[in-house]
Scaffold this motif. Structure first.
Motif, mmCIF file in Angstrom:
data_model
loop_
_atom_site.group_PDB
_atom_site.id
_atom_site.type_symbol
_atom_site.label_atom_id
_atom_site.label_comp_id
_atom_site.label_asym_id
_atom_site.label_seq_id
_atom_site.Cartn_x
_atom_site.Cartn_y
_atom_site.Cartn_z
ATOM 1 N N VAL A 20 44.818 44.075 26.668
ATOM 2 C CA VAL A 20 43.537 45.017 26.620
ATOM 3 C C VAL A 20 42.238 44.111 26.387
ATOM 4 O O VAL A 20 41.452 44.563 27.131
ATOM 5 C CB VAL A 20 43.826 45.727 25.029
ATOM 6 C CG1 VAL A 20 42.628 46.403 24.956
ATOM 7 C CG2 VAL A 20 45.191 46.723 25.253
ATOM 8 N N LEU A 21 42.581 43.142 25.846
ATOM 9 C CA LEU A 21 41.284 42.178 25.603
ATOM 10 C C LEU A 21 40.845 41.639 26.865
ATOM 11 O O LEU A 21 41.816 41.445 27.890
ATOM 12 C CB LEU A 21 41.718 40.983 24.869
ATOM 13 C CG LEU A 21 41.979 41.604 23.252
ATOM 14 C CD1 LEU A 21 42.569 40.556 22.300
ATOM 15 C CD2 LEU A 21 40.726 42.013 22.790
ATOM 16 N N VAL A 75 38.086 37.708 18.599
ATOM 17 C CA VAL A 75 38.655 38.675 19.268
ATOM 18 C C VAL A 75 38.027 40.027 19.021
ATOM 19 O O VAL A 75 37.987 40.934 19.706
ATOM 20 C CB VAL A 75 40.382 38.718 18.756
ATOM 21 C CG1 VAL A 75 40.306 39.140 17.553
ATOM 22 C CG2 VAL A 75 40.809 39.660 19.924
ATOM 23 N N ARG A 76 37.346 40.007 17.594
ATOM 24 C CA ARG A 76 36.569 41.290 17.437
ATOM 25 C C ARG A 76 35.293 41.553 18.195
ATOM 26 O O ARG A 76 35.008 42.591 18.155
ATOM 27 C CB ARG A 76 36.597 41.439 15.729
ATOM 28 C CG ARG A 76 37.603 41.299 15.005
ATOM 29 C CD ARG A 76 37.340 41.059 13.625
ATOM 30 N NE ARG A 76 37.033 39.609 13.538
ATOM 31 C CZ ARG A 76 36.530 39.159 12.295
ATOM 32 N NH1 ARG A 76 36.549 39.780 11.284
ATOM 33 N NH2 ARG A 76 35.902 37.850 12.507
ATOM 34 N N HIS A 77 34.853 40.610 18.359
ATOM 35 C CA HIS A 77 33.741 40.504 19.327
ATOM 36 C C HIS A 77 33.862 39.764 20.540
ATOM 37 O O HIS A 77 33.293 38.396 20.508
ATOM 38 C CB HIS A 77 32.521 39.852 18.320
ATOM 39 C CG HIS A 77 32.273 40.546 17.168
ATOM 40 N ND1 HIS A 77 31.382 41.611 17.032
ATOM 41 C CD2 HIS A 77 32.556 40.408 15.810
ATOM 42 C CE1 HIS A 77 31.286 41.956 16.013
ATOM 43 N NE2 HIS A 77 32.196 41.335 14.979
ATOM 44 N N ILE A 107 39.781 31.761 23.436
ATOM 45 C CA ILE A 107 40.850 31.323 22.243
ATOM 46 C C ILE A 107 41.804 32.310 22.260
ATOM 47 O O ILE A 107 43.002 31.935 21.828
ATOM 48 C CB ILE A 107 39.932 31.276 21.031
ATOM 49 C CG1 ILE A 107 40.866 30.354 19.945
ATOM 50 C CG2 ILE A 107 39.776 32.328 20.191
ATOM 51 C CD1 ILE A 107 41.037 28.872 20.471
ATOM 52 N N TRP A 108 41.693 33.764 22.263
ATOM 53 C CA TRP A 108 42.858 34.718 22.148
ATOM 54 C C TRP A 108 43.699 34.565 23.478
ATOM 55 O O TRP A 108 44.896 35.043 23.041
ATOM 56 C CB TRP A 108 42.288 36.025 21.967
ATOM 57 C CG TRP A 108 41.506 36.421 22.802
ATOM 58 C CD1 TRP A 108 41.628 37.243 24.134
ATOM 59 C CD2 TRP A 108 39.803 36.744 22.777
ATOM 60 N NE1 TRP A 108 40.648 37.610 24.908
ATOM 61 C CE2 TRP A 108 39.455 37.079 24.192
ATOM 62 C CE3 TRP A 108 38.835 36.299 21.808
ATOM 63 C CZ2 TRP A 108 38.252 37.519 24.225
ATOM 64 C CZ3 TRP A 108 37.494 36.382 22.007
ATOM 65 C CH2 TRP A 108 37.269 37.013 23.364
ATOM 66 N N ASN A 137 22.361 38.920 9.983
ATOM 67 C CA ASN A 137 23.062 40.111 10.273
ATOM 68 C C ASN A 137 22.427 40.906 11.337
ATOM 69 O O ASN A 137 21.238 41.163 10.877
ATOM 70 C CB ASN A 137 23.669 40.870 9.015
ATOM 71 C CG ASN A 137 24.797 40.003 8.536
ATOM 72 O OD1 ASN A 137 25.508 39.334 9.150
ATOM 73 N ND2 ASN A 137 24.775 39.988 7.018
ATOM 74 N N PRO A 138 23.035 41.608 12.204
ATOM 75 C CA PRO A 138 24.295 41.319 12.485
ATOM 76 C C PRO A 138 24.508 40.454 13.753
ATOM 77 O O PRO A 138 25.388 40.440 14.436
ATOM 78 C CB PRO A 138 24.681 42.843 13.318
ATOM 79 C CG PRO A 138 23.463 43.164 13.723
ATOM 80 C CD PRO A 138 22.240 42.669 13.119
ATOM 81 N N ASP A 139 23.614 39.279 13.753
ATOM 82 C CA ASP A 139 23.832 38.346 14.809
ATOM 83 C C ASP A 139 25.085 37.417 14.591
ATOM 84 O O ASP A 139 25.872 37.570 13.491
ATOM 85 C CB ASP A 139 22.573 37.323 14.473
ATOM 86 C CG ASP A 139 21.319 37.765 14.892
ATOM 87 O OD1 ASP A 139 21.190 39.080 15.443
ATOM 88 O OD2 ASP A 139 20.256 37.232 14.545
ATOM 89 N N PRO A 140 25.445 37.109 15.502
ATOM 90 C CA PRO A 140 26.815 36.104 15.679
ATOM 91 C C PRO A 140 26.661 34.929 14.858
ATOM 92 O O PRO A 140 25.522 34.486 14.380
ATOM 93 C CB PRO A 140 26.998 35.613 17.030
ATOM 94 C CG PRO A 140 26.074 36.403 17.787
ATOM 95 C CD PRO A 140 24.793 36.841 16.939
#
Length: 272
Positions: A20-21, A75-77, A107-108, A137-140
């Protein structure tokens, strides 16, 4: 009476996350708006680091080094990334899935974080590289936060070519701690090798360079340097062989002259 069963809706099994990723083929591999100072030193210094990164306990095809390669870490972003000037990963194939050059390091997909990251300071990136910027927020997260808290890279090295200052940090529990660098050298016991400042000529430029050294304290040679040393040794062996032949020829000439004198005196030098 037969029991009644409610019909069960047939659904496909859930797909594994790696299907999916996005993969490295899906993600951007560069950002032309990335801040920094692209100069020749930023090209040559990573080349020298990779050329001298030789581990005794790992085959060359189980080590991956890269410079200015997008490093996707969350993985979330999945679009968030950092771009180290140089980093090394140990225990992964040099080629992605043993068959393809990497477009980025995801990395994932890889499952292994870098063991060391190196940043070469530029005026536009110095505060970011040294962890002196804060996340809004909400910057990396900042580069420091990613290396220290997300990827947990064991060693982080920063070099300023304008001042020739070398700094290094090691991960101690949850935070980076500065390391003492006697003689501007950093020994990494897990690798049985060290990183230090070498005064020498590389790519035609004489200056201080970051370079790997071995357990004996000797600078690790690049492939071209090894070839040059081997050629020098071969030339020296050839020179010694030529000198031996010259000495043998001179001895033979002296023996021939002596034999001629003996024959002139009526003595046969071949008689025993």
């Amino acid at each position: 009476m037969q029991p009644f069963h409610f019909p069960v809706e047939q659904t496909d099994p859930p797909r594994p996350a790696w299907e999916v990723l996005p993969t490295m083929y899906d993600l951007p591999s560069e950002n032309p708006e990335e801040p920094g100072l692209p100069d020749e030193f930023h090209d040559w210094q990573p080349q020298l680091l990779s050329a001298t990164f030789r581990l005794q306990d790992y085959a060359a095809d189980r080590i991956f080094t890269a410079s200015d390669l997008n490093l996707y870490y969350d993985v979330r972003h999945p679009l968030w990334y950092k771009r180290p000037d140089w980093f090394a990963v140990i225990g992964v194939p040099r080629l992605h899935e043993n068959r393809d050059l990497r477009l980025s390091y995801v990395i994932w997909q890889e499952g292994v974080s870098p063991f060391i990251a190196v940043e070469l300071l530029s005026p536009g990136t110095e505060r970011e590289d040294l962890g002196q910027t804060e996340r809004a927020n909400p910057d990396p997260p900042t580069k420091w936060q990613v290396y220290e808290q997300i990827l947990r890279i064991p060693y982080y090295v920063v070099f300023d070519r304008y001042t020739d200052r070398l700094r290094a940090f090691s991960l101690n529990q949850a935070h980076y701690q500065p390391l003492e660098l006697p003689d501007d050298r950093l020994w990494l016991p897990d690798l049985n090798m060290g990183l230090g400042l070498w005064q020498g000529r590389y790519q035609g430029l004489e200056r201080l360079w970051l370079r790997w050294y071995d357990a004996a304290g000797d600078w690790i040679a690049t492939d071209s340097e090894r070839l040059s040393l081997e050629q020098q040794r071969a030339d020296q062996e050839q020179q010694r062989a030529d000198q031996e032949r010259q000495r043998a020829d001179q001895e033979q000439q002296r023996a021939d002259r002596l034999a001629e004198r003996l024959r002139a005196l009526g003595i046969d030098p071949d008689d025993e």
